[in-house]
Scaffold this active site. Structure first.
Site, PDB file in Angstrom:
ATOM      1  N   CYS A 113     -35.750-117.827 -28.292  1.00 37.65           N
ATOM      2  CA  CYS A 113     -35.491-117.099 -28.683  1.00 37.65           C
ATOM      3  C   CYS A 113     -35.443-116.025 -27.135  1.00 37.65           C
ATOM      4  CB  CYS A 113     -35.748-116.298 -29.687  1.00 37.65           C
ATOM      5  SG  CYS A 113     -34.971-116.958 -31.240  1.00 37.65           S
ATOM      6  N   HIS A 260     -33.018-109.144 -28.286  1.00 38.75           N
ATOM      7  CA  HIS A 260     -32.451-110.604 -29.428  1.00 38.75           C
ATOM      8  C   HIS A 260     -32.202-109.622 -30.833  1.00 38.75           C
ATOM      9  CE1 HIS A 260     -32.657-113.953 -30.659  1.00 38.75           C
ATOM     10  NE2 HIS A 260     -33.940-114.051 -31.673  1.00 38.75           N
ATOM     11  N   ASN A 290     -28.846-114.024 -36.256  1.00 40.94           N
ATOM     12  CA  ASN A 290     -30.073-115.037 -35.310  1.00 40.94           C
ATOM     13  C   ASN A 290     -29.010-116.173 -34.628  1.00 40.94           C
ATOM     14  OD1 ASN A 290     -32.031-115.091 -33.067  1.00 40.94           O
ATOM     15  ND2 ASN A 290     -33.135-115.040 -35.205  1.00 40.94           N
TER      16      ASN A 290
HETATM   17  O1  UT7 Z   1     -35.926-114.796 -33.473  1.00 41.11           O
HETATM   18  C1  UT7 Z   1     -37.346-114.703 -33.447  1.00 41.11           C
HETATM   19  C2  UT7 Z   1     -37.700-114.323 -34.047  1.00 41.11           C
HETATM   20  N1  UT7 Z   1     -38.128-114.110 -35.315  1.00 41.11           N
HETATM   21  C3  UT7 Z   1     -38.208-112.484 -35.970  1.00 41.11           C
HETATM   22  O2  UT7 Z   1     -39.189-112.128 -35.699  1.00 41.11           O
HETATM   23  C4  UT7 Z   1     -38.450-112.778 -37.579  1.00 41.11           C
HETATM   24  C5  UT7 Z   1     -39.044-111.547 -37.921  1.00 41.11           C
HETATM   25  N2  UT7 Z   1     -39.392-111.657 -39.459  1.00 41.11           N
HETATM   26  C6  UT7 Z   1     -38.587-110.797 -40.415  1.00 41.11           C
HETATM   27  O3  UT7 Z   1     -38.137-110.386 -39.838  1.00 41.11           O
HETATM   28  C7  UT7 Z   1     -38.989-110.579 -41.064  1.00 41.11           C
HETATM   29  O4  UT7 Z   1     -40.370-110.385 -41.395  1.00 41.11           O
HETATM   30  C8  UT7 Z   1     -37.775-111.182 -42.273  1.00 41.11           C
HETATM   31  C9  UT7 Z   1     -36.822-110.246 -43.052  1.00 41.11           C
HETATM   32  C10 UT7 Z   1     -38.034-112.695 -42.084  1.00 41.11           C
HETATM   33  C11 UT7 Z   1     -39.070-110.710 -44.186  1.00 41.11           C
HETATM   34  O5  UT7 Z   1     -39.092-110.031 -44.508  1.00 41.11           O
HETATM   35  P1  UT7 Z   1     -40.161-109.275 -44.990  1.00 41.11           P
HETATM   36  O6  UT7 Z   1     -39.939-108.602 -45.394  1.00 41.11           O
HETATM   37  O7  UT7 Z   1     -41.237-109.386 -43.982  1.00 41.11           O
HETATM   38  O8  UT7 Z   1     -40.474-110.197 -46.069  1.00 41.11           O
HETATM   39  P2  UT7 Z   1     -41.374-111.647 -47.027  1.00 41.11           P
HETATM   40  O9  UT7 Z   1     -41.828-112.712 -46.277  1.00 41.11           O
HETATM   41  O10 UT7 Z   1     -42.887-110.617 -47.023  1.00 41.11           O
HETATM   42  O11 UT7 Z   1     -40.986-111.445 -48.298  1.00 41.11           O
HETATM   43  C12 UT7 Z   1     -41.253-110.833 -49.451  1.00 41.11           C
HETATM   44  C13 UT7 Z   1     -40.351-110.817 -50.297  1.00 41.11           C
HETATM   45  C14 UT7 Z   1     -41.798-112.620 -50.895  1.00 41.11           C
HETATM   46  O12 UT7 Z   1     -41.434-111.928 -52.089  1.00 41.11           O
HETATM   47  P3  UT7 Z   1     -42.786-112.303 -53.121  1.00 41.11           P
HETATM   48  O13 UT7 Z   1     -43.765-113.045 -52.901  1.00 41.11           O
HETATM   49  O14 UT7 Z   1     -42.792-110.661 -52.466  1.00 41.11           O
HETATM   50  O15 UT7 Z   1     -42.288-112.266 -54.887  1.00 41.11           O
HETATM   51  C15 UT7 Z   1     -40.006-113.621 -50.274  1.00 41.11           C
HETATM   52  O16 UT7 Z   1     -39.878-114.682 -51.409  1.00 41.11           O
HETATM   53  O17 UT7 Z   1     -39.569-111.296 -50.483  1.00 41.11           O
HETATM   54  C16 UT7 Z   1     -39.190-113.391 -50.618  1.00 41.11           C
HETATM   55  N3  UT7 Z   1     -37.842-113.635 -50.042  1.00 41.11           N
HETATM   56  C17 UT7 Z   1     -36.595-113.272 -50.217  1.00 41.11           C
HETATM   57  N4  UT7 Z   1     -35.453-112.642 -51.228  1.00 41.11           N
HETATM   58  C18 UT7 Z   1     -34.241-113.274 -51.855  1.00 41.11           C
HETATM   59  C19 UT7 Z   1     -37.891-113.917 -48.795  1.00 41.11           C
HETATM   60  N5  UT7 Z   1     -36.663-114.528 -48.318  1.00 41.11           N
HETATM   61  C20 UT7 Z   1     -36.035-114.644 -49.354  1.00 41.11           C
HETATM   62  C21 UT7 Z   1     -34.356-114.360 -49.221  1.00 41.11           C
HETATM   63  N6  UT7 Z   1     -33.897-113.997 -50.694  1.00 41.11           N
HETATM   64  N7  UT7 Z   1     -33.381-114.624 -48.604  1.00 41.11           N
END
Ligand code: UT7
Length: 333
Positions: A113, A260, A290
């Site tokens: 990225c 980004h 992204n």
């Molecule tokens: O481009 C390169 C750099 N990339 C980045 O900078 C990305 C950085 N990370 C992020 O942007 C965020 O961490 C995400 C958008 C990827 C995820 O957001 P989050 O608030 O950190 O969510 P999480 O991964 O902690 O997931 C929370 C919950 C989980 O369920 P439980 O364990 O709380 O029951 C996941 O299983 O959301 C669930 N989940 C989803 N639910 C519905 C994960 N993906 C999805 C989804 N739809 N697509």
């Protein structure tokens, strides 16, 4: 640096096929609400069958050449940033180079990225050293053909889109023209390579990929989202400040900030932290998701077309991604 460098043309291309969050709801257990709230994404673009990375890159490059009023044979080198190569080898840049004919040198640059910013540093150095007069830089990604559309892959899959963005970097020898790529600062921290990666195929593996790996989805991207998020919101302000300081530019003097497009929440957090007013920050993640190495050059091309970027303005670009890699550039437009 003795020779100043100027971005004389920008271009972008995204495929016509719009994929909404609702469309993804049909394929996996996700929701429009979750995707919007967590990332800001509403829709993204995917290639249609048969559409190749080189097609996207070519369209963006032709637009940039037209904007710079140049023919392809006036370009001295192509640098193509990508993490989603068209073939294992050669690099996508060679499939792109074929479209322009001749023997113009080209190479791929892999910094995920942050690839566009790494490439901008390379192009600036090539031009400022006098090695080349004009370098075409293109960020190009086709993610959609390599994502896991089952619920297992939902955390990563909903975030990515396809697209390409290009710029032409030329020597600026006009003493009255202040345009210049003033500073580019880059960093990497390979100890976190596996926090956001695609494990296979890889040359360190017997046969490069095994059935067992296919079965557990090692050929799909995997990410420790919260870990990456934390590093992004720490590293981006650091490198942005470092770059502006190196160029003796104050945050208030910058007309436009382009970050980004990994997550709208990351960008808003960084902007708040640095007290950057919302109207100076431009995002397009809502429409494109992204696009990794293509996100920043697409933003640039859109800003230029919409008249937001004016000659003489200062523009600051900052990215963070897999590697980890991060960097920032400040340009007098
Ligand atoms: O481009 C390169 C750099 N990339 C980045 O900078 C990305 C950085 N990370 C992020 O942007 C965020 O961490 C995400 C958008 C990827 C995820 O957001 P989050 O608030 O950190 O969510 P999480 O991964 O902690 O997931 C929370 C919950 C989980 O369920 P439980 O364990 O709380 O029951 C996941 O299983 O959301 C669930 N989940 C989803 N639910 C519905 C994960 N993906 C999805 C989804 N739809 N697509």
């Amino acid at each position: 640096m003795t020779i100043r460098t100027k971005i004389t043309g920008t271009g972008m291309y995204v495929p016509d096929r719009v994929v909404t969050n609702k469309d993804l709801e049909e394929l996996m257990d996700t929701s429009d609400e979750w995707i919007r709230q967590r990332s800001g994404i509403v829709e993204r673009r995917y290639v249609s069958e048969g559409q190749l990375p080189a097609d996207l890159a070519e369209a963006a490059c032709r637009q940039a050449l037209e904007a710079a009023e140049l023919d392809a044979d006036q370009i001295d080198c192509i640098v193509l940033a990508t993490l989603s190569s068209q073939a294992d080898f050669p690099g996508t840049s060679f499939f792109l180079q074929e479209r322009f004919g001749g023997t113009l040198p080209c190479f791929d640059l892999r910094a995920q990225c942050t690839g566009f910013l790494y490439s901008l540093m390379v192009a600036r150095s090539l031009v400022a050293s006098g090695q080349y007069q004009r370098v075409m830089v293109v960020g190009c990604e086709v993610h959609s053909t390599g994502l896991d559309f089952s619920t297992e892959g939902r955390d990563v899959t909903v975030l990515f889109g396809d697209g390409a963005g290009a710029v032409i970097v030329e020597a600026n020898t006009d003493e009255d023209d202040r345009s210049d790529i003033l500073e580019v600062r880059l960093h990497a921290e390979g100890k976190y390579a596996k926090k956001l990666w695609v494990e296979a195929p890889g040359t360190g593996l017997p046969g490069r990929i095994t059935q067992e790996m296919m079965d557990r989805g090692a050929h799909f991207p995997s990410m420790q989202g919260k870990f990456v998020f934390k590093h992004a919101v720490t590293r981006m302000p650091q490198v942005l400040r470092e770059t502006l300081d190196a160029a003796s530019v104050k945050i208030d003097d910058v007309a436009l900030f382009l970050f980004h497009q990994a997550n709208l929440r990351i960008n808003e957090y960084v902007a708040n932290h640095l007290e950057i007013p919302a109207e100076k920050l431009r995002n397009n993640i809502q429409r494109y998701g992204n696009c990794s190495a293509a996100s920043i050059p697409i933003l640039l091309a859109e800003a230029e077309r919409e008249g937001i970027l004016k000659r003489g303005d200062l523009v600051s670009m900052t990215g963070f991604g897999s590697g980890f890699s991060w960097g920032s550039a400040v340009v007098r437009w």
